[in-house]
Design a protein around this motif. Structure first.
Motif, short mmCIF file in Angstrom:
data_model
loop_
_atom_site.label_atom_id
_atom_site.label_comp_id
_atom_site.label_asym_id
_atom_site.label_seq_id
_atom_site.Cartn_x
_atom_site.Cartn_y
_atom_site.Cartn_z
N HIS A 118 -76.67 -61.79 -64.17
CA HIS A 118 -76.45 -60.35 -63.94
C HIS A 118 -77.10 -59.97 -62.60
O HIS A 118 -78.12 -60.54 -62.23
CB HIS A 118 -77.10 -59.59 -65.09
CG HIS A 118 -76.74 -58.15 -65.15
ND1 HIS A 118 -77.37 -57.21 -64.37
CD2 HIS A 118 -75.80 -57.49 -65.86
CE1 HIS A 118 -76.84 -56.02 -64.62
NE2 HIS A 118 -75.89 -56.16 -65.53
N TYR A 334 -75.98 -54.66 -53.27
CA TYR A 334 -74.57 -54.93 -53.58
C TYR A 334 -73.68 -53.70 -53.40
O TYR A 334 -72.50 -53.75 -53.77
CB TYR A 334 -74.46 -55.44 -55.02
CG TYR A 334 -75.25 -56.71 -55.27
CD1 TYR A 334 -74.93 -57.89 -54.61
CD2 TYR A 334 -76.32 -56.72 -56.17
CE1 TYR A 334 -75.66 -59.05 -54.83
CE2 TYR A 334 -77.04 -57.88 -56.40
CZ TYR A 334 -76.71 -59.04 -55.72
OH TYR A 334 -77.44 -60.19 -55.94
N ILE A 336 -73.64 -50.74 -54.95
CA ILE A 336 -73.16 -50.28 -56.26
C ILE A 336 -73.34 -48.76 -56.33
O ILE A 336 -74.46 -48.27 -56.17
CB ILE A 336 -73.94 -50.97 -57.40
CG1 ILE A 336 -73.75 -52.48 -57.32
CG2 ILE A 336 -73.49 -50.43 -58.76
CD1 ILE A 336 -74.68 -53.26 -58.22
N LEU A 341 -72.86 -48.68 -64.12
CA LEU A 341 -72.02 -49.88 -64.04
C LEU A 341 -72.80 -51.13 -64.42
O LEU A 341 -72.24 -52.07 -64.98
CB LEU A 341 -71.47 -50.03 -62.61
CG LEU A 341 -70.42 -49.00 -62.19
CD1 LEU A 341 -70.21 -49.01 -60.69
CD2 LEU A 341 -69.11 -49.29 -62.92
N ASP A 344 -72.83 -51.31 -68.41
CA ASP A 344 -71.59 -51.22 -69.18
C ASP A 344 -71.10 -52.59 -69.64
O ASP A 344 -70.29 -52.69 -70.55
CB ASP A 344 -70.48 -50.57 -68.34
CG ASP A 344 -70.69 -49.07 -68.21
OD1 ASP A 344 -71.47 -48.52 -69.00
OD2 ASP A 344 -70.07 -48.46 -67.32
N ASP A 346 -68.97 -54.46 -68.20
CA ASP A 346 -67.54 -54.59 -67.97
C ASP A 346 -67.30 -55.82 -67.09
O ASP A 346 -67.81 -55.88 -65.97
CB ASP A 346 -67.04 -53.32 -67.25
CG ASP A 346 -65.53 -53.32 -67.12
OD1 ASP A 346 -64.93 -54.42 -67.05
OD2 ASP A 346 -64.94 -52.22 -67.09
N ARG A 348 -64.90 -56.73 -65.37
CA ARG A 348 -64.27 -56.45 -64.07
C ARG A 348 -65.32 -56.12 -63.01
O ARG A 348 -65.15 -56.43 -61.84
CB ARG A 348 -63.28 -55.29 -64.19
CG ARG A 348 -62.06 -55.60 -65.03
CD ARG A 348 -61.26 -54.36 -65.31
NE ARG A 348 -62.07 -53.38 -66.04
CZ ARG A 348 -61.64 -52.19 -66.40
NH1 ARG A 348 -60.41 -51.81 -66.10
NH2 ARG A 348 -62.42 -51.37 -67.05
N PHE A 349 -66.41 -55.49 -63.48
CA PHE A 349 -67.52 -55.19 -62.56
C PHE A 349 -68.35 -56.45 -62.30
O PHE A 349 -68.62 -56.83 -61.16
CB PHE A 349 -68.39 -54.08 -63.14
CG PHE A 349 -69.71 -53.87 -62.44
CD1 PHE A 349 -69.77 -53.22 -61.22
CD2 PHE A 349 -70.88 -54.35 -63.01
CE1 PHE A 349 -70.99 -53.03 -60.57
CE2 PHE A 349 -72.10 -54.16 -62.35
CZ PHE A 349 -72.16 -53.51 -61.15
N LEU A 350 -68.75 -57.13 -63.41
CA LEU A 350 -69.67 -58.25 -63.29
C LEU A 350 -69.07 -59.42 -62.53
O LEU A 350 -69.77 -60.20 -61.89
CB LEU A 350 -70.13 -58.68 -64.69
CG LEU A 350 -70.98 -57.64 -65.42
CD1 LEU A 350 -71.19 -58.04 -66.86
CD2 LEU A 350 -72.31 -57.43 -64.71
N GLN A 352 -67.55 -59.36 -59.88
CA GLN A 352 -67.55 -59.15 -58.43
C GLN A 352 -68.78 -59.75 -57.74
O GLN A 352 -68.87 -59.70 -56.53
CB GLN A 352 -67.48 -57.65 -58.12
CG GLN A 352 -66.17 -57.01 -58.56
CD GLN A 352 -66.19 -55.51 -58.36
OE1 GLN A 352 -66.73 -55.02 -57.38
NE2 GLN A 352 -65.58 -54.79 -59.27
#
Ligand SMILES: [Zn+2]
Length: 353
Positions: A118, A334, A336, A341, A344, A346, A348-350, A352
């Motif tokens: 993460h 990053y 952000i 975010l 969450d 998600d 799709r976020f992680l 990246q």
């Protein structure tokens, strides 16, 4: 006329049942089948119960003997059931033990995609690595903390506005979810003798909830106590920290600020990493609000009262402390836009990072 003699009819039925129940139990191949078969005999609507209901048709003087036979058969059936149940379970266990073992080395049927750390974990590991290189050791502390360790010993009086500012999550027993990792300072200073240099990464909690604040977030605290420690040592550590985390030559500046547990206290800015030019100057960008500087942490010289509270003589010892929010470091690194975010989960976020 044996056919019409109720006693004889019952005797015959009992004899048939006695001869028949064990083969029926033995034929059951599962525990459920065995239990079903047992219920057909001993259940409320079972065969033995049905026989018992015919007892009224037998002459009164013979009923006691019949009752005793029924009871004896009932016990035989129960014993037979128990034995068959044990046999069945033993066979199942033996089958399990003699079966070929699972081959854990077989490749998965689905393709295995490797995950990654993460963004907060990545930032934490980088920051911890820098401070370990500088000689700091990791010190851990609890997330549920006594009021004294979180506020009082750090110099927050009970009615201090800072305790309002950091409106906290309290338990019923006068403990709270720690509002910062500074409780670790107190725990280290009250349990160990100086000199000491520690870093304390951890989760902290406050009643804040907006685009840049989360009720649960992460801090890293670093503190050092020794003889003759001055602000110059703090600045030196900060410069080295900026060099190693953000690249050689990253400028650092301190702006005076107030925190209850340090004197003097300062906010620390580093030269913006987003608009840095090849010649080392900063062009200004939206992330640094066109100032060329980005605030990354708070710091200061540990207040003499805090040292005294922990039984350390402030005339002999001095020290500094610094603390930063890992979410902020990650958001800056990053780019952000919203702290949520990061919690969450998600993909799709992680994905990246
Ligand atoms: Zn910038």
């Amino acid at each position: 006329m044996a056919e019409s003699d109720p006693t004889a009819t019952i005797d015959r039925a009992l004899a048939d049942l006695r001869n028949g129940f064990l083969p029926r139990f033995q034929a059951a191949s599962t525990e459920q089948a065995l239990r079903d078969e047992n219920a057909k005999i001993l259940g409320k609507k079972g065969e033995l119960t049905a026989i018992l209901k015919q007892l009224g048709q037998a002459p009164p003087e013979g009923r006691k003997a019949i009752g005793e036979k029924v009871n004896a058969l009932k016990q035989e059936v129960e014993a037979g059931f128990d034995k068959c149940l044990n046999d069945l379970r033993r066979k199942q266990r033996e089958a399990e033990l003699s079966a070929p073992p699972f081959d854990l080395t077989l490749p998965a049927r689905m393709p295995v995609t490797a995950g990654h750390k993460h963004p907060i974990a990545m930032v934490r590991e980088d920051v911890v690595a820098v401070f370990r290189q500088l000689g700091f050791a990791v010190f851990d502390g609890p997330e549920i903390e006594h009021e004294e360790n979180n506020f009082t010993m750090l110099g927050f009086p009970p009615d201090h506005p800072a305790t309002d500012m950091q409106d906290s999550f309290w338990t019923k027993s006068n403990k709270l979810l720690r509002t910062h990792t500074s409780n670790v300072q107190i725990r280290a200073m009250t349990s160990l003798k100086p000199p000491m240099a520690f870093i304390a990464p951890g989760t902290v909690f406050r009643r804040d909830d907006d685009a840049t604040h989360s009720p649960m977030f992460h801090q890293i605290e670093a503190f050092l106590i020794d003889r003759n420690v001055t602000l110059a040592h703090l600045k030196g550590v900060l410069a080295e920290f900026a060099n190693r985390l953000y690249g050689p030559g990253t400028p650092v500046r301190l702006r005076p600020s107030y925190f209850p547990f340090v004197e003097p206290g300062a906010e620390v800015d580093i030269g913006c990493v987003f608009c840095k030019q090849p010649d080392g100057t900063r062009a200004g960008c939206s992330l640094c609000k066109h100032t060329g500087w980005i605030e990354v942490l708070g710091c200061g010289m540990i207040h003499p009262v805090v040292l005294e509270n922990c039984g350390i003589d402030p005339d002999e010892w001095s020290g500094f402390a610094l603390g930063m929010g890992l979410e902020r470091i990650a958001m800056l690194r990053y780019d952000i836009p919203n702290i949520k975010l990061m919690f969450d989960n998600d993909p799709r976020f992680l994905a990246q990072f």
